[in-house]
Design an enzyme around this catalytic site. Structure first.
Site, PDB file in Angstrom:
ATOM      1  N   HIS A  58      49.990  31.527  50.961  1.00 38.82           N
ATOM      2  CA  HIS A  58      48.515  31.463  51.494  1.00 38.82           C
ATOM      3  C   HIS A  58      47.768  30.712  50.740  1.00 38.82           C
ATOM      4  CE1 HIS A  58      44.621  33.885  53.115  1.00 38.82           C
ATOM      5  NE2 HIS A  58      44.509  33.338  51.888  1.00 38.82           N
ATOM      6  N   GLU A  59      47.577  30.800  49.663  1.00 34.19           N
ATOM      7  CA  GLU A  59      47.022  29.857  48.397  1.00 34.19           C
ATOM      8  C   GLU A  59      47.223  28.532  48.602  1.00 34.19           C
ATOM      9  OE1 GLU A  59      44.283  31.485  47.524  1.00 34.19           O
ATOM     10  OE2 GLU A  59      44.770  33.201  47.306  1.00 34.19           O
ATOM     11  N   HIS A  62      45.638  26.748  51.575  1.00 30.66           N
ATOM     12  CA  HIS A  62      44.274  26.309  50.979  1.00 30.66           C
ATOM     13  C   HIS A  62      44.419  25.027  50.443  1.00 30.66           C
ATOM     14  CE1 HIS A  62      42.025  29.827  52.429  1.00 30.66           C
ATOM     15  NE2 HIS A  62      42.516  30.595  51.656  1.00 30.66           N
TER      16      HIS A  62
END
Length: 264
Positions: A58-59, A62
Site C-alpha cells: 500500500h505504502e 503511494h
C-alpha cells in the site's frame, strides 16, 4: 558513487520485507499442510504477515506513484525498498493496523508515506498518488478471492481457504475505509486537488483527526452493521462465503477457541 548507483540502491528490496515474505510463505505452508498441534496459530501468523505485506505494498504504491508524478525524494527516504521501518509514521502505518486486526478483526488504513506534493504538477497526478494505496489493497483482495470466483478450490485445505477469506475481508475493509472522502484518508486525497483553495484551507486543521473519526463511527451500531453488511455482500458477489470469512476470523483469534461448524 554515481547517481545511477544511488538510484538502484534506493529501489533495492529491503531484507526486512523479504523476511516478512519468508514468514508469510512458511506459515502459509503450515496452514496448507495443517502443521502444528494448534491449527489457529499458523493462521494467525500467516494472516498477520500477509497483512503486513499488504501494508508495505500500500505504502509502496503511494511512493511509486509519487515518483512517477515528480517527487524524486521518495527514493532517498527509503519508501521504494518496501521496508516498513522507513515509513514516516511506522506506528500508524504498521503497528496500529496490525493491532486492530488482532483486537477487532478489521482492516483499518494506516498512516501514509510523506510525499512532497509541491514537486508534483497537475491535479490528476495528485489524485493518483492518493488512490494508488487503496488500489494496491484492491489488487491484493482480487488475488485472495481469485480461487473462489474462479472455482479453483478443489484440493485447497479448509484452513487455508478460511485464511484467504479472512485476508480478503481485511483487504476489502481497508480499501473501502481508506477511500472514504474523510480528511486525512486517501479518499479525501483523491478529491482534495479538485477543491477550491478556500475549501482546502478550511478542512486542513481537521485532517489529523479523520482517522480517529472513522474509528469512532465504527462503534455506532447502525453504521457498523451497514458497513459490514456491505462488505459481506461484496464478498458474496465474489463467491466468498460469509461462513469461510467467519471461520477465518475465528481461527485467527485462536485463543478464543474454534467455533462449531468450522472444519480444520
Amino acid at each position: 558513487m554515481s547517481s545511477a548507483a544511488v538510484r538502484r540502491g534506493e529501489r533495492r528490496i529491503s531484507p526486512v520485507f523479504l523476511a516478512i515474505l519468508a514468514v508469510m510463505a512458511v506459515t502459509g505452508w503450515a496452514v496448507w499442510t495443517g502443521f502444528g498441534a494448534l491449527p489457529g496459530l499458523p493462521v494467525f501468523l500467516f494472516v498477520t504477515s500477509a497483512w503486513v505485506v499488504s501494508l508495505c505494498l500500500h505504502e509502496y504504491a503511494h511512493a511509486r506513484a509519487a515518483l512517477y508524478g515528480g517527487d524524486v525524494t521518495v527514493g532517498a527516504k527509503g519508501y521504494l525498498t518496501l521496508n516498513p521501518m522507513a515509513y514516516t509514521h511506522a506506528v500508524l502505518s504498521v503497528v496500529l493496523p496490525v493491532l486492530f486486526v488482532v483486537l477487532g478483526g478489521i482492516g483499518l488504513p494506516g498512516g501514509a508515506v510523506f510525499v512532497e506534493r509541491d514537486r508534483i504538477p497537475g491535479r490528476w497526478r495528485h489524485s493518483l498518488v492518493s488512490a494508488a494505496g487503496p488500489l494496491a489493497n484492491v489488487l491484493f483482495a482480487v488475488a485472495c478471492t481469485a480461487p473462489f470466483w474462479l472455482g479453483a478450490l478443489d484440493g485447497v485445505p479448509d484452513g487455508f481457504r478460511y485464511a484467504l477469506a479472512f485476508l480478503a475481508f481485511l483487504q476489502v475493509t481497508a480499501a473501502l475505509l481508506n477511500l472514504l472522502p474523510v480528511p486525512g484518508l486517501d479518499g479525501y486525497g483523491v478529491v482534495e486537488p479538485w477543491l477550491s483553495a478556500g475549501a482546502r484551507r478550511a478542512v486542513a486543521p481537521y485532517a489529523p483527526y479523520g482517522f480517529f473519526v472513522v474509528i469512532a463511527l465504527l462503534f455506532v451500531p447502525a453504521l457498523n452493521g451497514a458497513f459490514f453488511d456491505g462488505v459481506d455482500a461484496l464478498l458474496r458477489s465474489l463467491d466468498v462465503p460469509v461462513l469461510d470469512r467467519a471461520c477465518g476470523s475465528a481461527l485467527y483469534r485462536f485463543w478464543e477457541g474454534t467455533p462449531v461448524g468450522c472444519r480444520v
